[in-house]
Structures are given as structure tokens and as C-alpha cells.
Design an enzyme around this catalytic site. Structure first.
Site, short mmCIF file in Angstrom:
data_model
loop_
_atom_site.label_atom_id
_atom_site.label_comp_id
_atom_site.label_asym_id
_atom_site.label_seq_id
_atom_site.Cartn_x
_atom_site.Cartn_y
_atom_site.Cartn_z
N PHE A 13 0.82 -1.22 0.00
CA PHE A 13 0.00 0.00 0.00
C PHE A 13 0.86 1.28 0.00
O PHE A 13 0.86 2.06 -0.96
CB PHE A 13 -0.91 -0.08 1.23
CG PHE A 13 -1.63 1.16 1.64
CD1 PHE A 13 -2.27 1.97 0.71
CD2 PHE A 13 -1.69 1.53 2.99
CE1 PHE A 13 -2.96 3.11 1.11
CE2 PHE A 13 -2.38 2.66 3.40
CZ PHE A 13 -3.00 3.46 2.45
N THR A 126 5.94 2.65 13.04
CA THR A 126 4.53 2.87 13.34
C THR A 126 4.30 3.40 14.76
O THR A 126 5.11 3.13 15.66
CB THR A 126 3.77 1.53 13.18
OG1 THR A 126 2.48 1.63 13.78
CG2 THR A 126 4.49 0.37 13.86
N ASP A 127 3.17 4.09 14.95
CA ASP A 127 2.79 4.56 16.29
C ASP A 127 2.49 3.40 17.24
O ASP A 127 2.47 3.58 18.46
CB ASP A 127 1.58 5.51 16.20
CG ASP A 127 0.35 4.91 15.55
OD1 ASP A 127 0.39 3.74 15.12
OD2 ASP A 127 -0.67 5.62 15.47
N GLU A 128 2.24 2.20 16.67
CA GLU A 128 1.84 1.09 17.53
C GLU A 128 2.95 0.64 18.49
O GLU A 128 2.68 -0.05 19.47
CB GLU A 128 1.39 -0.10 16.66
CG GLU A 128 0.21 0.27 15.79
CD GLU A 128 -0.71 -0.87 15.51
OE1 GLU A 128 -0.66 -1.89 16.22
OE2 GLU A 128 -1.51 -0.74 14.57
N TYR A 150 2.52 -7.70 16.29
CA TYR A 150 2.96 -6.83 15.18
C TYR A 150 3.78 -5.66 15.74
O TYR A 150 4.89 -5.38 15.28
CB TYR A 150 1.74 -6.31 14.41
CG TYR A 150 2.03 -5.08 13.56
CD1 TYR A 150 2.87 -5.15 12.45
CD2 TYR A 150 1.47 -3.83 13.87
CE1 TYR A 150 3.15 -4.02 11.68
CE2 TYR A 150 1.75 -2.71 13.11
CZ TYR A 150 2.59 -2.80 12.02
OH TYR A 150 2.86 -1.68 11.27
N LYS A 154 7.75 -4.65 15.16
CA LYS A 154 8.19 -3.35 14.63
C LYS A 154 9.12 -2.65 15.63
O LYS A 154 10.13 -2.07 15.25
CB LYS A 154 6.99 -2.45 14.30
CG LYS A 154 6.15 -2.88 13.13
CD LYS A 154 6.88 -2.89 11.80
CE LYS A 154 7.23 -1.53 11.26
NZ LYS A 154 7.77 -1.59 9.87
N ASN A 249 -13.23 4.66 15.94
CA ASN A 249 -13.57 3.80 14.79
C ASN A 249 -15.03 3.98 14.40
O ASN A 249 -15.37 3.94 13.21
CB ASN A 249 -13.27 2.34 15.13
CG ASN A 249 -11.76 2.08 15.16
OD1 ASN A 249 -10.98 2.89 14.66
ND2 ASN A 249 -11.37 0.97 15.76
N1 LIG Z 1 -0.57 0.98 6.95
C1 LIG Z 1 -0.39 1.82 7.97
O1 LIG Z 1 -1.34 2.44 8.46
C2 LIG Z 1 1.00 2.03 8.54
C3 LIG Z 1 1.20 3.03 9.49
C4 LIG Z 1 2.50 3.26 9.98
C5 LIG Z 1 3.55 2.49 9.51
N2 LIG Z 1 3.32 1.51 8.60
C6 LIG Z 1 4.48 0.72 8.12
O2 LIG Z 1 4.62 1.01 6.74
C7 LIG Z 1 5.14 -0.13 6.05
C8 LIG Z 1 4.25 -0.45 4.87
O3 LIG Z 1 2.93 -0.70 5.34
P1 LIG Z 1 1.77 -1.09 4.31
O4 LIG Z 1 0.49 -0.78 4.97
O5 LIG Z 1 2.08 -0.56 2.98
O6 LIG Z 1 1.95 -2.67 4.27
P2 LIG Z 1 1.46 -3.73 3.19
O7 LIG Z 1 1.15 -4.96 3.98
O8 LIG Z 1 0.40 -3.16 2.31
O9 LIG Z 1 2.74 -3.97 2.28
C9 LIG Z 1 3.89 -4.61 2.76
C10 LIG Z 1 4.70 -5.10 1.56
O10 LIG Z 1 5.90 -5.69 2.07
C11 LIG Z 1 6.16 -6.89 1.34
N3 LIG Z 1 6.94 -7.79 2.21
C12 LIG Z 1 6.55 -8.36 3.38
N4 LIG Z 1 7.53 -9.13 3.86
C13 LIG Z 1 8.57 -9.03 2.99
C14 LIG Z 1 9.88 -9.59 2.93
N5 LIG Z 1 10.29 -10.46 3.86
N6 LIG Z 1 10.69 -9.26 1.89
C15 LIG Z 1 10.27 -8.41 0.93
N7 LIG Z 1 9.03 -7.87 0.91
C16 LIG Z 1 8.21 -8.18 1.94
C17 LIG Z 1 4.79 -7.44 1.02
O11 LIG Z 1 4.84 -8.32 -0.10
C18 LIG Z 1 3.99 -6.17 0.73
O12 LIG Z 1 4.04 -5.82 -0.64
C19 LIG Z 1 5.23 -1.24 7.10
O13 LIG Z 1 6.55 -1.31 7.55
C20 LIG Z 1 4.31 -0.78 8.22
O14 LIG Z 1 4.73 -1.27 9.46
C21 LIG Z 1 2.08 1.27 8.10
#
Ligand SMILES: NC(=O)c1ccc[n+]([C@@H]2O[C@H](COP(=O)([O-])OP(=O)(O)OC[C@H]3O[C@@H](n4cnc5c(N)ncnc54)[C@H](O)[C@@H]3O)[C@@H](O)[C@H]2O)c1
Length: 321
Positions: A13, A126-128, A150, A154, A249
Site C-alpha cells: 500500500f 509505526t505509532d503502535e 505486530y 516493529k 472507529n
Molecule cells: N498501513 C499503515 O497504516 C501504517 C502506518 C505506519 C507504519 N506503517 C508501516 O509502513 C510499512 C508499509 O505498510 P503497508 O500498509 O504498505 O503494508 P502492506 O502490507 O500493504 O505492504 C507490505 C509489503 O511488504 C512486502 N513484504 C513483506 N515481507 C517481505 C519480505 N520479507 N521481503 C520483501 N518484501 C516483503 C509485502 O509483499 C507487501 O508488498 C510497514 O513497515 C508498516 O509497518 C504502516
């Protein structure tokens, strides 16, 4: 001067939106997207730039040492690290993939960054990692207190990054962001799930009493923040990314139903997630004052556009049936 930026997890994403941002914003940047294509990856997220000569995709699992050696045969100047397992509910059922991708994967990446003399790495967190926040908005000095697997994975990866800065002097900066929403998010996450079900006039399930508070930011504002941190962030620092738009939520569900002109009676409360954090809230004061970043998309505007985007996706799917 031309630079090559490695984006890990760029088929997910946020990573895919960030690549889009890089290619739109800079002319002299090449992007390598390394993604293992796990279940959350969606290749349609990168379809718009797959023909761009500055973009290259490599299927690569960060935990696989030989794949990582091959990846780092490319001359990589900077790394922005998104790749992770990211869904809390899944981490409660099966923690192993979270330890593998988030902890072992980040370790392998740090080793490669060290070996290859990469000039900058942004670790996207992440904030988590702070657990539940009873009141106020946390700054970067708050203690880590992760309360689900999770978040713990992180927090572990954040600590490994900080240790690499102190031990080896690696040029790593950490961003910690609040909940993202926007186009291309996986259907299992709260906002796409609520929109998808509302579009089909199905019930909108909310955990517990739906009063959990989350701090929402549009994915494109997160991307500009990450880029400010990549370009101007100080090594070894943590920067919070937040639009300071906290909502329960149930408020989010009601807003989505209002936008779609559906009745709030579609909301249905279901058994709570074990160990569910009540509230997340971060202050982005440091990012605003030090790196001159500010969010541009208000929650209501962003939510309306997001609902519109998922509606278009649903209509396209309907058209194919
Ligand atoms: N979504 C949120 O609200 C949010 C908020 C804060 C931080 N984050 C952080 O942002 C980052 C991206 O989040 P997202 O929501 O896009 O996640 P997502 O789950 O949509 O995408 C994660 C991607 O990482 C790839 N991936 C997973 N394990 C892998 C590995 N071992 N090697 C290579 N690729 C791998 C997956 O194939 C996927 O395409 C994460 O690190 C998450 O912790 C997300």
C-alpha cells in the site's frame, strides 16, 4: 546527480504510493522496488509506472541472504524500508511471519546497508510501538511499550536500526507514522473493509464498542513526510508522522456511511480483538518545525476521495462480472 533508491515492500500500500511520488517528483532518480510479493502485495499498485525506464522491480525476500546479495549488486545510494508484515490481527494468529519479515528481514537489510556503504536508510515504523496512549499526543521521547505481536516486531526492528546507528555509525533515520488510509490499501484493513462492505450494503463490523481512537493520515501525506525525512532528517533521529486527526472507529464508520448515503444501522459490534489498544496519538511537532513538513489533505477531503476510489474499483469489478 543521478541517484538510485531502493524501496523495499514497494508492491504494498504505502511503498507503491511512495514510488509513485518519487517518480513524479524527481527526474534524476532511479527506483528499485524489492518486494517478496507476499499476500498483501498487489501488482496493480505499480502498474502505472511499470513501463517507466527509471523503475525496476525485483522479486526479493529480505530474509533470503543470497537474494539480498544479488539485490545489492546494483549500485544503491539510499534505501527506504517499507517491507513488513503489517496486519495486527494476523500477528495475533501467527507471529512467525512477523518475526521473519520485520525482525530478520530488517536485520538482513541493515547488514547489506553496512556492507555496501549505503548513504541513507529510512526505516518506516509505526505509532503502535508505543502501545495505548491514555491522553495527549506523544513526542519522540516516549518509551516503547508494544502490546501486540505486530507492534513488538516493529519495535524490535526499530531497536535494531538504532543499535546499527550507534554501533556501526550507519546513516539510518526512523519514521513512526499513525494509521494511513487512501487508495490501494489491502481489503483486510479497516477503511477498505468498511467502504467495501458499505458499498455492498453489508454490515460494518467494529471490534468491541467501536470507541477505540486512531490518529488518521492520508497515505500521500505520509509519503511527503518520508521524503522530507529521507532528504533532510538527521541520522539516528526518530520523527513522528501525524496529521493529528484522531477519531474513534465508530466515527470513521459513520463518516463513510454518510458519504455513501447509507444508514448507520449497518454498523455491527463484534467481539473485541485480544489486547486491543484503546488510543494512538502522536505529535508531529518535530517533523513540522525541523523539516518544515505539513500535511495537506484533511481527513474529510481524503476520506471522500478514498471512498470514491474504492467505489470506482467496485464498479470496474461489477462491470467484469
Ligand atoms: N498501513 C499503515 O497504516 C501504517 C502506518 C505506519 C507504519 N506503517 C508501516 O509502513 C510499512 C508499509 O505498510 P503497508 O500498509 O504498505 O503494508 P502492506 O502490507 O500493504 O505492504 C507490505 C509489503 O511488504 C512486502 N513484504 C513483506 N515481507 C517481505 C519480505 N520479507 N521481503 C520483501 N518484501 C516483503 C509485502 O509483499 C507487501 O508488498 C510497514 O513497515 C508498516 O509497518 C504502516
Amino acid at each position: 546527480m543521478k541517484k538510485t533508491i531502493l524501496v523495499t515492500g514497494g508492491a504494498g500500500f504505502i511503498g507503491s504510493r511512495y514510488i509513485r511520488y518519487l517518480l513524479h517528483t524527481y527526474e534524476h532518480i532511479d527506483v528499485i522496488n524489492a518486494d517478496a510479493l507476499k499476500y498483501a502485495a498487489q501488482l496493480e499498485n505499480v502498474a502505472a509506472f511499470v513501463e517507466d525506464p527509471r523503475y525496476q522491480f525485483l522479486k526479493c525476500d529480505l530474509t533470503d541472504e543470497s537474494a539480498m546479495r544479488n539485490l545489492f549488486k546494483f549500485p544503491i545510494d539510499e534505501v527506504v524500508h517499507f517491507a513488513a508484515e503489517s496486519h495486527v490481527d494476523r500477528s495475533i494468529d501467527h507471529v512467525d511471519p512477523f518475526v521473519q519479515s520485520n525482525v530478520v528481514g530488517t536485520t538482513r537489510l541493515i547488514e547489506a546497508v553496512r556492507r555496501m556503504g549505503v548513504k541513507r536508510m529510512v526505516h518506516v515504523s509505526t505509532d503502535e510501538v508505543y502501545g495505548s496512549v491514555s491522553h495527549g499526543y506523544l513526542d519522540e521521547s516516549a518509551p516503547l511499550a508494544p502490546r501486540n505481536p505486530y507492534a513488538a516486531s516493529k519495535a524490535s526492528s526499530d531497536l535494531l536500526c538504532m543499535a546499527a546507528v550507534h554501533t556501526h555509525g550507519l546513516p539510518i533515520v526512523i519514521s513512526r507514522c499513525t494509521n494511513n488510509y487512501g487508495p490501494h490499501q489491502h481489503q483486510e484493513k479497516l477503511i477498505p473493509k468498511l467502504i467495501g462492505r458499505a458499498l455492498q450494503h453489508r454490515s460494518l463490523p467494529l471490534y468491541g464498542n467501536g470507541e477505540q481512537i486512531r490518529d488518521w493520515i492520508h497515505v500521500d501525506d505520509h509519503c511527503t513526510a518520508i521524503d522530507a525525512i529521507r532528504c533532510r532528517g538527521r541520522t539516528g533521529e526518530i520523527y513522528h508522522v501525524s496529521a493529528e486527526e484522531t477519531k474513534t472507529n465508530i466515527e470513521m464508520a459513520k463518516s463513510i456511511l454518510e458519504i455513501l448515503e447509507k444508514p448507520s444501522s449497518l454498523i455491527q459490534f463484534v467481539g473485541d480483538r485480544p489486547g486491543h489498544d484503546e488510543r494512538y496519538a502522536l505529535s508531529a511537532q518535530k517533523l513540522r518545525s525541523e523539516l518544515f513538513w505539513q500535511p495537506r489533505i484533511s481527513l474529510m477531503q481524503g476520506l471522500k476521495e478514498t471512498v470514491k476510489w474504492y467505489r470506482r474499483q467496485e464498479e470496474r469489478r461489477e462491470g467484469w462480472r
